[in-house]
Scaffold this motif. Structure first.
Motif, PDB file in Angstrom:
ATOM      1  N   TRP A  20      73.796 114.819  46.832  1.00 41.99           N
ATOM      2  CA  TRP A  20      73.637 113.934  45.681  1.00 41.99           C
ATOM      3  C   TRP A  20      74.281 112.588  45.971  1.00 41.99           C
ATOM      4  N   LEU A  21      73.474 111.559  45.982  1.00 45.33           N
ATOM      5  CA  LEU A  21      73.839 110.167  46.227  1.00 45.33           C
ATOM      6  C   LEU A  21      74.051 109.904  47.728  1.00 45.33           C
ATOM      7  N   ARG A  22      73.865 108.664  48.095  1.00 41.81           N
ATOM      8  CA  ARG A  22      73.855 108.288  49.513  1.00 41.81           C
ATOM      9  C   ARG A  22      75.164 108.587  50.244  1.00 41.81           C
ATOM     10  N   PRO A  23      76.338 108.374  49.633  1.00 46.97           N
ATOM     11  CA  PRO A  23      77.567 108.721  50.355  1.00 46.97           C
ATOM     12  C   PRO A  23      77.659 110.201  50.729  1.00 46.97           C
ATOM     13  N   ALA A  24      76.866 111.042  50.067  1.00 40.33           N
ATOM     14  CA  ALA A  24      76.852 112.477  50.382  1.00 40.33           C
ATOM     15  C   ALA A  24      75.703 112.840  51.313  1.00 40.33           C
ATOM     16  N   GLY A  25      75.000 111.838  51.838  1.00 41.24           N
ATOM     17  CA  GLY A  25      73.940 112.098  52.802  1.00 41.24           C
ATOM     18  C   GLY A  25      72.532 112.066  52.259  1.00 41.24           C
ATOM     19  N   ALA A  26      72.354 111.728  50.993  1.00 38.93           N
ATOM     20  CA  ALA A  26      71.008 111.670  50.419  1.00 38.93           C
ATOM     21  C   ALA A  26      70.279 110.422  50.910  1.00 38.93           C
ATOM     22  N   SER A  27      69.025 110.585  51.297  1.00 37.60           N
ATOM     23  CA  SER A  27      68.230 109.424  51.706  1.00 37.60           C
ATOM     24  C   SER A  27      67.720 108.661  50.494  1.00 37.60           C
ATOM     25  N   LEU A  28      67.567 109.355  49.372  1.00 36.04           N
ATOM     26  CA  LEU A  28      67.125 108.731  48.128  1.00 36.04           C
ATOM     27  C   LEU A  28      67.993 109.243  46.984  1.00 36.04           C
ATOM     28  N   ASP A  29      68.335 108.365  46.049  1.00 37.90           N
ATOM     29  CA  ASP A  29      69.143 108.763  44.898  1.00 37.90           C
ATOM     30  C   ASP A  29      68.253 109.352  43.809  1.00 37.90           C
ATOM     31  N   HIS A  30      67.530 110.369  44.196  1.00 39.99           N
ATOM     32  CA  HIS A  30      66.632 111.096  43.290  1.00 39.99           C
ATOM     33  C   HIS A  30      66.926 112.569  43.500  1.00 39.99           C
ATOM     34  N   LEU A  31      67.209 113.295  42.435  1.00 38.39           N
ATOM     35  CA  LEU A  31      67.673 114.679  42.514  1.00 38.39           C
ATOM     36  C   LEU A  31      66.699 115.562  43.294  1.00 38.39           C
ATOM     37  N   HIS A  32      67.231 116.253  44.301  1.00 40.61           N
ATOM     38  CA  HIS A  32      66.425 117.194  45.069  1.00 40.61           C
ATOM     39  C   HIS A  32      67.320 118.166  45.834  1.00 40.61           C
ATOM     40  N   LYS A  33      66.822 119.356  46.077  1.00 46.09           N
ATOM     41  CA  LYS A  33      67.470 120.334  46.939  1.00 46.09           C
ATOM     42  C   LYS A  33      66.666 120.458  48.228  1.00 46.09           C
ATOM     43  N   GLN A  34      67.319 120.991  49.267  1.00 49.89           N
ATOM     44  CA  GLN A  34      66.642 121.253  50.527  1.00 49.89           C
ATOM     45  C   GLN A  34      66.820 122.714  50.913  1.00 49.89           C
ATOM     46  N   LEU A  35      65.782 123.279  51.508  1.00 50.98           N
ATOM     47  CA  LEU A  35      65.833 124.629  52.060  1.00 50.98           C
ATOM     48  C   LEU A  35      65.407 124.544  53.512  1.00 50.98           C
ATOM     49  N   VAL A  36      66.175 125.155  54.406  1.00 57.22           N
ATOM     50  CA  VAL A  36      65.847 125.138  55.829  1.00 57.22           C
ATOM     51  C   VAL A  36      65.933 126.562  56.362  1.00 57.22           C
ATOM     52  N   GLY A  37      64.796 127.093  56.814  1.00 57.25           N
ATOM     53  CA  GLY A  37      64.787 128.396  57.448  1.00 57.25           C
ATOM     54  C   GLY A  37      65.324 128.295  58.864  1.00 57.25           C
ATOM     55  N   ILE A  38      66.189 129.238  59.251  1.00 55.27           N
ATOM     56  CA  ILE A  38      66.728 129.259  60.611  1.00 55.27           C
ATOM     57  C   ILE A  38      66.617 130.673  61.172  1.00 55.27           C
ATOM     58  N   ASP A  39      66.661 130.781  62.491  1.00 54.87           N
ATOM     59  CA  ASP A  39      66.475 132.076  63.141  1.00 54.87           C
ATOM     60  C   ASP A  39      67.795 132.714  63.547  1.00 54.87           C
ATOM     61  N   GLU A  40      68.866 132.302  62.914  1.00 54.92           N
ATOM     62  CA  GLU A  40      70.175 132.922  63.075  1.00 54.92           C
ATOM     63  C   GLU A  40      70.932 132.739  61.770  1.00 54.92           C
ATOM     64  N   TRP A  41      72.126 133.267  61.699  1.00 53.23           N
ATOM     65  CA  TRP A  41      72.888 133.132  60.456  1.00 53.23           C
ATOM     66  C   TRP A  41      73.677 131.838  60.390  1.00 53.23           C
ATOM     67  N   GLY A  42      74.072 131.311  61.523  1.00 52.00           N
ATOM     68  CA  GLY A  42      74.965 130.160  61.551  1.00 52.00           C
ATOM     69  C   GLY A  42      76.407 130.619  61.651  1.00 52.00           C
ATOM     70  N   ALA A  43      77.257 129.776  62.240  1.00 56.47           N
ATOM     71  CA  ALA A  43      78.638 130.162  62.540  1.00 56.47           C
ATOM     72  C   ALA A  43      79.435 130.528  61.295  1.00 56.47           C
ATOM     73  N   SER A  44      79.245 129.786  60.210  1.00 56.34           N
ATOM     74  CA  SER A  44      80.010 130.040  58.996  1.00 56.34           C
ATOM     75  C   SER A  44      79.707 131.420  58.423  1.00 56.34           C
ATOM     76  N   ILE A  45      78.422 131.746  58.299  1.00 55.08           N
ATOM     77  CA  ILE A  45      78.031 133.047  57.753  1.00 55.08           C
ATOM     78  C   ILE A  45      78.449 134.166  58.702  1.00 55.08           C
ATOM     79  N   GLU A  46      78.269 133.950  60.017  1.00 53.25           N
ATOM     80  CA  GLU A  46      78.680 134.952  61.005  1.00 53.25           C
ATOM     81  C   GLU A  46      80.157 135.299  60.836  1.00 53.25           C
ATOM     82  N   SER A  47      80.994 134.256  60.716  1.00 55.72           N
ATOM     83  CA  SER A  47      82.433 134.458  60.610  1.00 55.72           C
ATOM     84  C   SER A  47      82.794 135.225  59.339  1.00 55.72           C
ATOM     85  N   GLU A  48      82.200 134.822  58.213  1.00 52.57           N
ATOM     86  CA  GLU A  48      82.531 135.479  56.954  1.00 52.57           C
ATOM     87  C   GLU A  48      82.005 136.910  56.905  1.00 52.57           C
ATOM     88  N   MET A  49      80.842 137.152  57.502  1.00 55.99           N
ATOM     89  CA  MET A  49      80.315 138.510  57.516  1.00 55.99           C
ATOM     90  C   MET A  49      81.179 139.425  58.369  1.00 55.99           C
TER      91      MET A  49
END
Length: 469
Positions: free
Chosen positions: A270-299
Motif C-alpha cells: 500500500w502506497l509507493r514507499p511500501a513498493g506499490a507501483s500505483l497508489d490504487h488498492l490491490h493485492k498480489q498472488l504469486v504461485g511458487i514451486d517451493e515453500w520459501g525460506a520463511s515458511i520452511e523455517s516455521e514449519m
C-alpha cells in the motif's frame, strides 16, 4: 553502586525449553537471552520468537523524524468514471484480460463474472477485478520451461474465445506491445514482430500464476481531496470480507490450474514507499514451486512443537498486554521482533488454510484485519503479508497476517550488525491503535471485535494445533 533492573516480559524457562526443541530456534536462543528486555536507560531489546530477528527500540530514536508524514492534499476534481491510473474504471483496457470480476448488485448481494469477454468489460462496474500481472515475478515461461506447464483446456478455450473477438485480439496485442515497450524494446523492434509471435506471448494473461486483485475505487466515495485514497480500511466490513474471499478464490484457482504450484504467496503493498507501483488498492498472488525460506523455517519449528504459535506468540502477547483486539474468530496484537512496526492478526480456527475456513471464520478474520487497516488510516505505507500452511504440508500453522508499517528507512547500522532499529515500541503501537478502534466502533465503521481490556485472553486460543500430525 548502580543496580540495573531488567524487566523481562514473558520469560518462562519451561516455554524456552519447549521452544528450544526446534533446531533453528535453539540456535537463536543461544544468542538471545530473552525475547523482550527493557534496559535501565529505556532501550527495549526484543527478538522475534519465530525467526530470531533482533530489534532495538531506542527511546531517543523515537524522536527522530521518519517517514510518517501525511500525503499532501490538493483539491480533487471528482469524475463519475475514475481515470486516475491504469487500474481505474475508465482504464479496463489498459490491463490484461480479466479472469474474474466481482460486482455488487445490491447491499448484500455480490456476483462473480468469470472470464470476461471484451464486450463485457465496460458493461458493469467492478467492486474487485482479477487479472494477470503484466510483469510477473515467476513467469509463465518459468512454468513452461522448468515444468512443462501448459494452459488447461478451460484456459485455452477462454483464450481462443477472447482472441476470436476483434476487440479482444486488439486488446491483447496492445497489452503485449505495451509490455515490450516498457521492457526496453524500441517501436521499430516491436513493429517487426509478427502478430503470431506477439499472440504467443499472451499465454501469461490467460494462465499465468502471478495475479492481481484490484479494487474498483481509486478514491473514497465523494472524495474532495486527492489524498483521500480508498485503502483497505476505507472499505466497508462487507466489502473487505469480499476482498478477502475473492483473493482466496483466486488462490484456489491457481492451485487448480497449475499442479506444480506448491504455495501461493499473497501480499498487498500500500502506497509507493511500501513498493506499490500505483497508489490504487490491490493485492498480489504469486504461485511458487517451493515453500520459501520463511515458511520452511516455521514449519520445521511446528514439527517440533505444534503449539508454538500459541506459546511463543499469542500467550506471550496476552501475558504482556500486547493484544489490542479480538473476536471469536481471530486475535490482533502488536508483534515483537520486527524491523518495522508490525500488527499481527491470527485466526483462531481449527482450520489451518484460508480456503478451509468457514464463512463465519473468514468473515471474523476479515473484520479484525479491516479494523486494523481502518485504525491505521489510509496514509501509512504498509505491506500486508499472508502466512498459512502449504497445501502439501502434513504439519500445520495458523493462518495469520502481518501488517508492516513502512515508516522507517533502514541504514548502515542495521546492515553491519543485523540489529534493526525500530523507534516504535510494541506498547506504543498498541496504544496508537486502541483509541482509534474505540472511535471507529462507536461510529459504526468497524464491527465484531473486543478492544483492549474487553479481550478475553484465554490461553491457547489458536485451535490449529488440534490438526497437528
Amino acid at each position: 553502586m548502580v543496580i540495573a533492573i531488567i524487566i523481562v516480559f514473558g520469560y518462562n524457562p519451561i516455554l524456552r525449553r519447549n521452544a528450544a526443541q526446534s533446531n533453528g530456534f535453539s540456535q537463536t536462543m543461544k544468542k538471545i537471552s530473552n525475547f523482550y528486555v527493557t534496559m535501565p536507560d529505556g532501550t527495549i531489546k526484543h527478538a522475534n520468537p519465530l525467526n530470531g530477528t533482533e530489534v532495538w527500540t531506542v527511546s531517543t530514536r523515537a524522536n527522530r523524524p521518519h517517514n510518517h508524514s501525511k500525503i499532501p492534499s490538493n483539491v480533487l476534481h471528482a469524475i463519475e468514471n475514475e481515470n486516475y491510473c491504469d487500474f481505474c474504471q475508465s482504464s479496463y483496457f489498459k490491463t490484461p484480460p480479466e479472469k474474474t470480476r466481482l460486482i455488487q448488485s445490491s447491499e448484500n448481494l455480490f456476483e462473480k463474472i468469470e472470464n470476461l469477454t471484451p464486450d463485457r468489460l465496460e458493461s458493469s462496474k467492478a467492486l474487485f477485478r482479477r487479472i494477470g500481472n503484466l510483469f510477473e515475478i515467476v513467469t509463465y515461461d518459468y512454468w513452461l520451461k522448468n515444468h512443462g506447464f501448459q494452459l488447461s483446456p478451460a484456459q485455452n478455450q477462454w483464450k481462443k474465445k477472447y482472441l476470436e473477438n476483434p476487440a479482444g485480439r486488439s486488446h491483447v496485442l496492445k497489452m503485449i506491445e505495451t509490455k515490450l515497450s516498457l521492457s526496453g524494446r524500441t517501436a521499430d523492434e516491436i513493429s517487426k514482430l509478427a502478430e503470431d509471435e506477439k499472440i504467443a506471448l499472451s499465454n501469461a494473461f490467460f494462465g499465468g500464476a502471478h495475479e492481481l486483485i484490484i479494487a474498483g475505487r481509486h478514491y473514497v466515495s465523494n472524495a474532495q481531496f486527492d489524498n483521500q485514497l480508498c485503502s483497505s480500511g476505507e472499505l466497508t466490513p462487507a466489502e473487505h470480507h469480499q476482498f478477502v474471499r475473492f483473493t482466496i478464490d483466486a488462490m484456489k484457482d491457481i492451485y487448480a490450474n497449475n499442479r506444480y504450484v506448491r504455495y501461493v504467496t499473497i501480499f498487498q503493498n500500500w502506497l509507493r514507499p511500501a513498493g506499490a507501483s500505483l497508489d490504487h488498492l490491490h493485492k498480489q498472488l504469486v504461485g511458487i514451486d517451493e515453500w520459501g525460506a520463511s515458511i520452511e523455517s516455521e514449519m520445521e519449528m511446528v514439527r517440533e512443537n505444534p503449539n508454538i504459535y500459541n506459546e511463543l506468540v499469542v500467550n506471550f502477547s496476552a501475558d504482556h498486554n500486547l493484544i489490542f483486539a479480538e473476536n471469536d474468530q481471530a486475535v490482533a496484537l502488536a508483534e515483537i521482533g520486527h524491523r518495522y512496526p508490525t500488527l499481527a492478526i491470527y485466526s483462531k480456527s481449527v482450520h489451518a488454510r484460508p480456503e478451509e475456513h468457514t464463512e463465519e471464520e473468514m468473515s471474523g478474520f476479515s473484520d479484525l484485519v479491516h479494523a486494523c487497516h481502518a485504525a491505521m488510516g489510509s496514509q501509512i505505507p504498509c505491506n500486508e503479508e499472508w502466512y498459512f500452511s502449504p497445501r502439501d504440508a502434513i504439519h500445520v500453522m495458523p493462518w495469520h497476517l502481518l501488517i508492516k508499517w513502512r515508516t522507517i528507512n533502514q541504514a548502515g547500522f542495521e546492515g553491519g550488525t543485523k540489529i534493526y532499529i525500530n523507534p516504535v515500541s510494541p506498547e506504543a503501537l498498541r496504544d496508537q491503535m486502541v483509541p482509534k478502534l474505540y472511535e471507529l466502533r462507536n461510529a459504526g465503521k468497524i464491527k465484531n471485535l473486543r478492544i483492549a481490556t474487553e479481550c478475553e485472553l484465554k490461553p491457547n486460543p489458536l485451535l490449529y494445533y488440534k490438526n497437528a500430525q
